[in-house]
Write a protein that holds these residues in place. Sequence first.
Motif: not given
Length: 317
Positions: A128-131, A162-169, A183-192
């Motif tokens: 699994s991962a969270m980003v 605002p400006g900080q969301l986290v995805i996981g799964g 591709e949709k414009g996120a400035r950065r995607c940081l693995p947690l």
Amino acid sequence: MKLGFLYAGQGSQHPGMGADLYEAYPAFREVLDQAAAQVDFDLKQVSFTDPDGVLTQTRYTQPCMVAFAAGVTALLREKGIVPAVAAGLSLGEYSALHAAGVFDAATAVKLVAFRGKAMEQAAADRESAMVAVLNLDRAPLQEACDAASDLGCVVICNYNCPGQLVIGGDKAAVEKAAAIAKEKGARRCLPLKVSGPFHTPLMAPAGDALADYFKTVTFAEPQIPVLFNCLGDVKDDTVTIPELLVKQVQSSVFMEDSIRTMASMGVDAIVEIGPGKALSGFVKKTVPQVPVTAVETAADVEDLAETLKELVKENEQ
């Protein structure tokens, strides 16, 4: 003065947390000693020095963090600093419920000790991962998750500010969603660096375990409003606290919504009870008009008293 208390969640822990408070304040020391008696490891040693490097493991992190928070809450109460409303990020929700009188400190620590083990077991043997996704709105990130779901479970698990969301799964699905988010414009995607897909449907086994365990626990009525993670608001009479805590472990955390709700309730200031200052950053980005102060050390406790005095003077002018 109307105060909102925000309690930090897992991830902000570090060796040394609470050591100076334990030395300086009997009220903090008493709570920590009681908490240490509820677990099957040396809670004070892990919190203060962590010689074996286990503090980052969920089963140790959670009781150590809640013990710290309960100690600070007791110390502030002794100084006449009490919340009018409380909330917490994930694990911190248990500290908020303790502050509201739903259960005592010893019960809170026992609950999260069980929760930590259940979450570890649910995450075991699963890749699994969270980003953290920066500077992308909710709708396009949800579209990215939907587009990546063919590879497994991926959801928005934290709406922090605002400006900080986290995805996981599932790892592959999360990585695909992160790529689409860029591709949709996120400035950065940081693995947690986390030990599981927290606040996703993959935590359902932990939710089931908690549901059974909660049958042995008495939950009192909150003495102050508590804002729940999975609602971003107070609960109504159609749902119970145990039901919300079962849902919380496997559902999204609406921290930004909770902060906005707290501000709408007319708090004069927000106090973050740490360790760390992550929630203070969320507050500043979400409701910058509300003063926020983080409390982690003995010096912070003394500074808070002075800060609140100044705020009272400002409000009187």
